[in-house]
Design a protein around this motif. Structure first.
Motif, PDB file in Angstrom:
ATOM      1  N   LEU B   3       0.827  -1.199   0.000  1.00 11.78           N
ATOM      2  CA  LEU B   3       0.000   0.000   0.000  1.00 11.78           C
ATOM      3  C   LEU B   3       0.860   1.247   0.000  1.00 11.78           C
ATOM      4  N   ASP B   4       0.360   2.240  -0.604  1.00 11.38           N
ATOM      5  CA  ASP B   4       0.950   3.555  -0.382  1.00 11.38           C
ATOM      6  C   ASP B   4      -0.214   4.516  -0.242  1.00 11.38           C
ATOM      7  N   ASP B   5       0.095   5.771  -0.039  1.00 14.93           N
ATOM      8  CA  ASP B   5      -1.027   6.666   0.174  1.00 14.93           C
ATOM      9  C   ASP B   5      -1.101   7.765  -0.872  1.00 14.93           C
ATOM     10  N   ALA B   6      -0.876   7.396  -2.087  1.00 11.60           N
ATOM     11  CA  ALA B   6      -1.128   8.334  -3.166  1.00 11.60           C
ATOM     12  C   ALA B   6      -2.558   8.824  -2.990  1.00 11.60           C
ATOM     13  N   GLY B  83      12.479   4.016  10.611  1.00  8.52           N
ATOM     14  CA  GLY B  83      13.466   5.046  10.350  1.00  8.52           C
ATOM     15  C   GLY B  83      13.315   5.681   8.986  1.00  8.52           C
ATOM     16  N   ARG B  84      12.439   5.122   8.174  1.00  8.66           N
ATOM     17  CA  ARG B  84      12.212   5.733   6.860  1.00  8.66           C
ATOM     18  C   ARG B  84      11.095   6.757   6.968  1.00  8.66           C
ATOM     19  N   THR B  85      11.269   7.877   6.281  1.00  7.20           N
ATOM     20  CA  THR B  85      10.334   8.980   6.462  1.00  7.20           C
ATOM     21  C   THR B  85       9.293   9.076   5.364  1.00  7.20           C
ATOM     22  N   ASN B  86       9.595   8.500   4.219  1.00  4.80           N
ATOM     23  CA  ASN B  86       8.737   8.671   3.040  1.00  4.80           C
ATOM     24  C   ASN B  86       8.619  10.132   2.618  1.00  4.80           C
ATOM     25  N   THR B 110       6.438  16.774  -8.343  1.00  3.17           N
ATOM     26  CA  THR B 110       5.214  16.209  -7.783  1.00  3.17           C
ATOM     27  C   THR B 110       4.609  15.207  -8.758  1.00  3.17           C
ATOM     28  N   ALA B 111       4.729  15.499 -10.039  1.00  2.00           N
ATOM     29  CA  ALA B 111       4.200  14.562 -11.027  1.00  2.00           C
ATOM     30  C   ALA B 111       4.921  13.224 -10.927  1.00  2.00           C
ATOM     31  N   TYR B 118       5.935   8.705  -1.498  1.00  2.00           N
ATOM     32  CA  TYR B 118       6.741   9.841  -1.064  1.00  2.00           C
ATOM     33  C   TYR B 118       6.022  11.179  -1.130  1.00  2.00           C
ATOM     34  N   HIS B 119       6.336  12.013  -0.185  1.00  2.00           N
ATOM     35  CA  HIS B 119       5.841  13.379  -0.135  1.00  2.00           C
ATOM     36  C   HIS B 119       6.967  14.327  -0.469  1.00  2.00           C
TER      37      HIS B 119
END
Lengths: 350, 350
Positions: B3-6, B83-86, B110-111, B118-119
DNA sequence: CCCCGCGTTTATAACGTTATAAATTCCCCT
DNA sequence: AGGGGAATTTATAACGTTATAAACGCGGGG
């Protein structure tokens, strides 16, 4: 004196994350300080928060130790524990890219956020999805403590949603909703009113205006200011149809050129954006018309661009950087609570 | 399928954070799914990670339940644990605000980040502090998983530091350091070389160029391309001293105007930025000189601006949005490991 | 029959922080 | 002398996740 992590010095030597990195001291945590001072972790935490239940002397001792270690609280842990993200989300429509519209605002915002614990995170919108989507996402997953956005509509879905959810936000532009909410706006009524008056005073007898898309609130403000002025003075007027301030520059140029070639061409133009102003100028130039003689032009200026454009045209300056700064400041106040919403509204003058 | 949070749908109804908000369902966590499926939290976590140790059927069941609940992993918790920030940090000098330089890049970035976990976080630099400060801060406090920045110098401190720390980054512009590292650059040598050739071919006999500040790598590229061309053709040349592409537009205009008023004025100008090009044009205009007759001008174009500027001038287009996209993509690859650094370098052509 | 080992699931602990409640000390008052 | 605080400190638990190691069930080989 609470800590935050405004970009500071960076202390001492290399930290090291990657493999092949040896003995460098590990990142200090509350535990480090606790061991150093012989206190409990809890005590250290409260001392750093300047909790008055902790003896003043202890507080000072702890804060000194923290400063010495270059301690900074771990955002992830704080966020997990408290639910606060220390993030402010700016929802940016890539469309706003044109001529630094977004960047000026960002500049003001980052300036206002400097020295606070907040980060600015860009959340892109992409106009192929409903405006409300990113807002819902942010609120639902608590991706930020506050939201900033622009392109406000009279009956804006996002505003309704956020007001109902009680989620802090500041928008650029007003709504026509009953519930008061924080906003920052530019007085676009006054802009078009003054612009029209100026043109008429310079002798223009037929004014032409390019408006933003109708769905935005400031379309109506601009239209109203314009109409008031032309009615008061009783001059002719035209409102561009088929093109808006969001149209591509080429489209605007062609449209204006076509109109200028017809009979009874307008002799005064009002442009609410730099792009459309440039388009009008190039249209006039291509037809051999001269700005200042055959027609006049008043534009809204948001950058230093027109200082270098020849021939010079009249401009009214809108300080987007200032707007961004103000938006961020109001949001900070809103998140801190205390201030009534009625005082978190601002209309910037020309 | 991790999962990611796109930015997604936003599921069902209002979440609610503020006081006065009642019975709406609480945010789903691993625990929620565990209870729903009768499995342990650990199992759910691994199933969502598609761990092959978990029975295939279980994985599917869990993933389905997660989708149904609209589950998204809590970033703070993941970050604390792993420890990963994304987060990807873009270090932006507010100076780069001018004419949308930053925004175009942001748009591309951003595209490229769309659909990933990632943000993009804007980290302002503020030129009153050393360039390295924000970088140190980010690495030391693990504020991001990767860094993007521009205005690269031949012997860039940030690059040295990041390479040594093994921290992923991509910079805009090359260095002259021995260690290879990822970068995206525009071929500024070719830009000035071609620009000069074009001007000479049009009949110019004395070229004038405005360069970036000397500390930046692309100053040297531009200078080199320019010098090569003028030497090859044996025409006269001048390199602006006292002003750079970073100078204020007014300063550039005055400098150029002064030079044009003297004897043996240049008849061909090369401008590496839109602002300085506009300044040169206005200087010429103010002295009654005509572009295309008394002097010629080649500018680097990064927006659609010059399509609307009259008189038309020659431009060479640099696609900043594309550069931003590429930078983000290379950074993603870099963070994923696997790709050798040598393949994470790109020089964009005209 | 027992035990090994495989495939699968689970318990435990930890990341760093803070809210809550409990504990400790010390002083003063009856 | 005993106890009721006030002042100060501390232990415990929890936020949601994942790495580690342990546990479980089951079939097959010795």
């Amino acid at each position: 004196m609470p800590l935050d992590d405004a970009d500071g010095e960076g202390r001492k030597n290399t930290p090291g994350i990657a493999p092949g990195n040896t003995g460098t001291r590990t990142k200090p945590t509350l535990k480090t300080i606790a061991e150093l001072t012989g206190l409990a972790v809890t005590t250290v935490s409260r001392a750093l928060g300047d909790d008055p239940h902790i003896a003043k002397e202890t507080r000072q001792r702890v804060q000194q130790a923290a400063a010495q270690l270059g301690y900074l609280p771990d955002r992830a842990a704080q966020r997990l524990r408290t639910g606060r993200t220390n993030v402010i989300s700016l929802i940016l429509d890539p469309h706003e890219e044109i001529l630094g519209y977004g960047t000026s605002m960002i500049r003001g915002m980052t300036a206002a956020l400097r020295g606070t614990a907040y980060h600015l995170v860009i959340t892109p919108h992409f106009s192929d999805t409903p405006q409300i989507d990113p807002v819902r996402h942010i609120v639902r997953n608590r991706m930020a403590d506050g939201i900033l956005f622009s392109r406000t509509e009279p009956s804006d879905e996002r505003v309704k949603f956020l007001v109902e959810a009680g989620f802090p936000f500041v928008c650029h532009g007003r709504t026509e909703l009953a519930t008061p909410h924080p906003y920052v706006d530019y007085d676009n009524y006054l802009f078009t009113y003054n612009a029209a008056k100026r043109l008429i005073a310079s002798g223009c007898r037929r004014l032409f205006i390019i408006l933003p898309p109708e769905r935005f609130t400031f379309h109506h403000h601009m239209r109203h200011g314009f109409m008031t002025a032309v009615r008061e003075e009783g001059v002719g007027f035209e409102i561009a149809s088929g093109i808006t301030l969001d149209s591509k520059a080429d489209a605007v140029r062609e449209h204006v050129a076509a109109r200028l070639a017809e009979g009874h061409p307008p002799d005064g133009f009002i442009c609410g954006g730099e792009v459309s102003a440039m388009a009008v100028m190039s249209a006039a130039h291509d037809l051999g018309l001269e700005i200042g003689r055959d027609l006049r032009l008043v534009a809204k200026q948001t950058s230093g661009l027109f200082d270098q454009v020849r021939p010079r045209i009249e401009t009214i300056y809108e300080d987007l950087s200032e707007a961004g700064r103000l938006m961020a400041e109001l949001l900070l106040k809103r998140m801190a609570g205390a201030t009534p919403v009625g005082e978190l509204q601002a209309v910037l003058e020309v």
